[in-house]
Design a protein around this motif. Structure first.
Motif, short mmCIF file in Angstrom:
data_model
loop_
_atom_site.label_atom_id
_atom_site.label_comp_id
_atom_site.label_asym_id
_atom_site.label_seq_id
_atom_site.Cartn_x
_atom_site.Cartn_y
_atom_site.Cartn_z
N TRP A 4 1.20 -0.77 -0.23
CA TRP A 4 -0.09 0.11 -0.27
C TRP A 4 0.77 1.20 0.45
N TYR A 43 -2.05 6.54 -2.71
CA TYR A 43 -3.43 6.00 -2.05
C TYR A 43 -3.40 4.36 -3.49
N ARG A 44 -2.49 3.69 -3.36
CA ARG A 44 -2.74 2.84 -4.06
C ARG A 44 -2.02 1.69 -3.82
N TYR A 45 -2.20 0.77 -4.73
CA TYR A 45 -1.62 -0.73 -4.30
C TYR A 45 -1.05 -1.66 -5.41
N THR A 79 -8.74 -7.41 -0.85
CA THR A 79 -8.45 -6.35 -2.26
C THR A 79 -9.28 -6.25 -3.52
N ASP A 122 -10.47 3.68 4.64
CA ASP A 122 -9.61 2.80 3.83
C ASP A 122 -10.40 1.92 2.41
N LYS A 123 -10.60 2.83 0.94
CA LYS A 123 -10.84 2.41 -0.20
C LYS A 123 -9.84 2.48 -1.35
N GLU A 124 -8.73 2.20 -0.84
CA GLU A 124 -8.40 1.26 -1.78
C GLU A 124 -8.90 0.39 -2.38
N GLU A 125 -9.53 -0.71 -1.92
CA GLU A 125 -9.62 -2.17 -2.10
C GLU A 125 -10.89 -1.79 -2.78
#
Ligand code: MD5
Ligand code: FE
Length: 206
Positions: free
Chosen positions: A58, A61-63, A203, A121-124
């Protein structure tokens, strides 16, 4: 204990032995392939918390599959024992059998002065629950609402060994850690000072 719909707190879920085993594994992951570090924020500055990731890395704001903002190394895999623990955690919180396959784990270390501001938490890209495990010093965890960073919120004391699962309507609530309580880690938990938090996530990425 259900704090809000889908937000379930299970105090002292992990045995002290299990806590120290998990802490030892985290100490190894903190060394690499991508070392634990303070995440650099896009507008300058860095997080007071230190983080190392498994499965997916992480960053704001990305994976990514590689630790692009550390050393570019491929991220270590999530071991099967930790995926199993995630499945057990969701079952313990919701009381029924669940399919849960954590493909990302964020390991956060808080020293006595570290904090985490209110965020979502909203990158998923799934709405599967987040599993949170705490080891070491207690903290004040601030559980908010999905609409705003501010009130209403509830402050919850999280102690070493506690499980918290955030699913359903609570999955995208704002939350943060305003305070660590130094010197509260129980003997034998594997953390001398500070707080370790693991969050397991699905994710939905590939
Ligand atoms: C912590 N970590 O204690 C927390 C535990 C992070 C982070 O916040 O992003 O690394 S995870 C708490 C969480 C996750 C998803 C939803 C909610 C809380 N919630 O609805 O309150 O270091
Ligand atoms: Fe979070």
């Amino acid at each position: 204990v259900e704090i809000a719909p889908g937000a379930v707190h299970v105090p002292r879920w992990l045995s002290i032995e299990r806590q120290s085993e998990i802490a030892a594994a985290c100490r190894e992951w903190a060394r690499g392939p991508a070392p634990m570090r303070h995440t650099a924020m896009p507008r300058g500055g860095q997080m007071s918390v230190q983080t190392v990731c498994l499965g997916w890395h992480w960053m704001p704001y990305r994976y990514s599959r590689t630790a692009d903002d550390v050393n570019g190394a491929p991220v270590a895999a999530v071991p099967d024992w930790l995926k199993d623990l995630g499945r057990d955690a969701v079952a313990a919180a919701y009381g029924d059998r669940t399919e849960y396959d954590a493909d990302a784990v964020l390991i956060n270390f808080y020293d006595a002065t570290a904090k985490m501001g209110m965020h979502q938490d909203k990158e998923e890209v799934t709405d599967q629950p987040v599993v949170s495990l705490s080891i070491g010093d207690s903290c004040t965890f601030r559980f908010g609402n999905p609409q705003t960073r501010g009130k209403p919120y509830t402050d919850v004391l999280l102690e070493s060994g506690d499980l918290f699962v955030f699913g359903g309507p609570s999955r995208f609530a704002y939350h943060g850690v305003p305070k660590i309580s130094p010197g509260t880690a129980p003997a034998g938990c594997g953390i001398e000072g500070g707080r370790l938090n693991l969050t397991l996530r699905e994710t939905g990425l590939s």
